[in-house]
Design an enzyme around this catalytic site. Sequence first.
Site, PDB file in Angstrom:
ATOM      1  N   LYS A  22       0.834  -1.215   0.000  1.00 58.99           N
ATOM      2  CA  LYS A  22       0.000   0.000   0.000  1.00 58.99           C
ATOM      3  C   LYS A  22       0.863   1.257   0.000  1.00 58.99           C
ATOM      4  O   LYS A  22       0.618   2.195  -0.773  1.00 58.99           O
ATOM      5  CB  LYS A  22      -0.905   0.003   1.242  1.00 58.99           C
ATOM      6  CG  LYS A  22      -1.544   1.354   1.523  1.00 58.99           C
ATOM      7  CD  LYS A  22      -2.364   1.351   2.804  1.00 58.99           C
ATOM      8  CE  LYS A  22      -1.596   1.577   4.069  1.00 58.99           C
ATOM      9  NZ  LYS A  22      -1.421   2.948   4.518  1.00 58.99           N
ATOM     10  N   ASN A  23       1.859   1.280   0.873  1.00 58.72           N
ATOM     11  CA  ASN A  23       2.620   2.526   1.032  1.00 58.72           C
ATOM     12  C   ASN A  23       3.592   2.792  -0.121  1.00 58.72           C
ATOM     13  O   ASN A  23       4.175   3.872  -0.202  1.00 58.72           O
ATOM     14  CB  ASN A  23       3.317   2.557   2.396  1.00 58.72           C
ATOM     15  CG  ASN A  23       2.300   2.735   3.523  1.00 58.72           C
ATOM     16  OD1 ASN A  23       1.148   3.122   3.266  1.00 58.72           O
ATOM     17  ND2 ASN A  23       2.701   2.469   4.748  1.00 58.72           N
ATOM     18  N   CYS A 117      -4.410   7.909   9.442  1.00 63.11           N
ATOM     19  CA  CYS A 117      -4.608   7.293  10.751  1.00 63.11           C
ATOM     20  C   CYS A 117      -4.247   8.267  11.854  1.00 63.11           C
ATOM     21  O   CYS A 117      -3.259   8.998  11.756  1.00 63.11           O
ATOM     22  CB  CYS A 117      -3.759   6.032  10.872  1.00 63.11           C
ATOM     23  SG  CYS A 117      -4.564   4.606  10.146  1.00 63.11           S
ATOM     24  N   ARG A 122       1.006  14.763  13.076  1.00 66.02           N
ATOM     25  CA  ARG A 122       1.715  14.376  11.849  1.00 66.02           C
ATOM     26  C   ARG A 122       2.032  15.634  11.040  1.00 66.02           C
ATOM     27  O   ARG A 122       1.409  15.919  10.026  1.00 66.02           O
ATOM     28  CB  ARG A 122       0.885  13.349  11.063  1.00 66.02           C
ATOM     29  CG  ARG A 122       0.709  12.080  11.880  1.00 66.02           C
ATOM     30  CD  ARG A 122      -0.067  11.010  11.174  1.00 66.02           C
ATOM     31  NE  ARG A 122       0.709  10.289  10.176  1.00 66.02           N
ATOM     32  CZ  ARG A 122       0.216   9.309   9.425  1.00 66.02           C
ATOM     33  NH1 ARG A 122      -1.031   8.945   9.553  1.00 66.02           N
ATOM     34  NH2 ARG A 122       0.969   8.693   8.549  1.00 66.02           N
ATOM     35  N   ASP A 305       4.921   0.440  11.996  1.00 70.71           N
ATOM     36  CA  ASP A 305       3.671  -0.163  11.502  1.00 70.71           C
ATOM     37  C   ASP A 305       3.514  -1.613  11.954  1.00 70.71           C
ATOM     38  O   ASP A 305       2.499  -2.241  11.671  1.00 70.71           O
ATOM     39  CB  ASP A 305       3.617  -0.095   9.966  1.00 70.71           C
ATOM     40  CG  ASP A 305       3.411   1.336   9.475  1.00 70.71           C
ATOM     41  OD1 ASP A 305       3.126   2.211  10.296  1.00 70.71           O
ATOM     42  OD2 ASP A 305       3.556   1.563   8.258  1.00 70.71           O
ATOM     43  N   ARG A 397      -8.557  -0.311   5.086  1.00 70.42           N
ATOM     44  CA  ARG A 397      -7.764   0.695   4.374  1.00 70.42           C
ATOM     45  C   ARG A 397      -6.495   0.084   3.817  1.00 70.42           C
ATOM     46  O   ARG A 397      -5.981   0.549   2.800  1.00 70.42           O
ATOM     47  CB  ARG A 397      -7.362   1.826   5.338  1.00 70.42           C
ATOM     48  CG  ARG A 397      -8.517   2.679   5.765  1.00 70.42           C
ATOM     49  CD  ARG A 397      -8.059   3.702   6.740  1.00 70.42           C
ATOM     50  NE  ARG A 397      -7.179   4.636   6.042  1.00 70.42           N
ATOM     51  CZ  ARG A 397      -6.950   5.868   6.421  1.00 70.42           C
ATOM     52  NH1 ARG A 397      -7.544   6.322   7.496  1.00 70.42           N
ATOM     53  NH2 ARG A 397      -6.159   6.636   5.750  1.00 70.42           N
TER      54      ARG A 397
END
Length: 430
Positions: A22-23, A117, A122, A305, A397
């Site tokens: 995903k990232n 999230c 952030r 993560d 997600r």
Amino acid sequence: MEKYVIKGGTPLVGEVEIGGAKNAALPILAAATMTDETVYIDNMPDEADTNVMLSAMANIGVIVERTGRHSVKINASQVSDYRIENEYIKKIRASYYMIGAFLGKYKKASVVIPGGCNIGLRPIDQHIKGFSALGATVTIEHGMINAFADSLNASHIYLDIASVGATINIMMAASMAEGKTIIENAAKEPHVVDLANFLNSMGADIKGAGTDVIRIKGVEKLHGTEYTIIPDQIEAGTFMMAAAATKGDVTIKNVIPKHLESISAKLIEMGCQVLESDDAVRVVATKRMRNVHVKTLPYPGYPTDMQPQITVVLGLASGISLVTESLFENRFKYVDELTRMGGNIKVEGSTAIIEGVDKYTGAEVSAPDLRAGAALVIAGLTAEGFTTVEDIRYIERGYEDFDMKLRELGAQIEKIDSDRDLQKFKLKFA
Ligand code: EPZ
């Protein structure tokens, strides 16, 4: 509202196939808009975040064609708007990659301030610092980040923090700036390298991705490409932890074992067997884990993560373990939920002090964010009795077919959306 219901106690056994990262997919999608030519991307995960990104791109005139569940064809020659602000895009962090991409290609971009999230503050100061160093004017007004430049000029940028997002954003913009940009203290995560490889396949000139100094020689134009996204390090790690927690035997296929080394090392230290082959790792756990200490760090350190997932496993290990979160200050919100399942964990500052218990007990819990949600599912898989995990939209997600993949490994888990389904599940697995 959909939730997962789990009957715990079955060791996971079998093989699981890992999808695209995903990232990596999110910045690659943004970067695909930097050429007018067609880009073909394979191993694209079919998850909420990547799908939101694709629909936001389609909204501004990018032609997005799904050629298969995991492949997509993108053509951005007809972009009609440099402003990206639909109601969904706000919810994903990676929307800000459109700034780097559009600033590089069009020298202007306007993107709604990203959400993502809720794992702590952030800030985006390093992104802004990078864009400004390249000569852009950046303002934040009415909830939008606006960046524009008459021309982008190379610069020597020293990041105060090795931020993944800032490294990626600067790399994209600098790919089409004039001259040679150097990013020092760059992030080294596998998805940073994947984006650099993708951009290079489009004709960019990026060297050093994966080290802390990245050199980018700007080019005037990027061209179309065909590219396959790397496997998801965190999805793989999550299944590794699920195998360990349930005392299972799982072969996790389609991975790059090198990306998993910090996770494998911790599992071995805890008493698991981890067997590596070219593109798979097998995790075998037969006995109770031992306590270990973990500190999350940028790559190649232990990933933030993967912090909630290892905490869940350590919650069942012998002795006292310390898990220190050094990236995001608000990433222990799931600990309260785990306590409801019988976990014995105290959080002091940025460290969780975990005294292993013999077992978790099923309870109704809710996912506070993506990775913590996956970790609570792992806890439920080991727990005595039934666990329901609410707010699974967070999990969806970033995990494709999470419940299905777990079921294929023997887990008793279903996605339900009514009390009737819950009763049916309970009867089935009573
Ligand atoms: C990426 O977030 C990932 N998200 C996160 O994954 C991951 O947890 C994180 O990298 C760290 O690996 C995506 O790739 C979409 P950072 P990002 O910038 O880029 C501080 C998941 O579960 N910082 O490397 O936002 C920041 O506060 C998600 O998949 C600044 O101070 O992370 C943090 O403490 C969650 N100023 C640290 O740097 C800045 O301008 C690292 O953040 C930028 C960051």
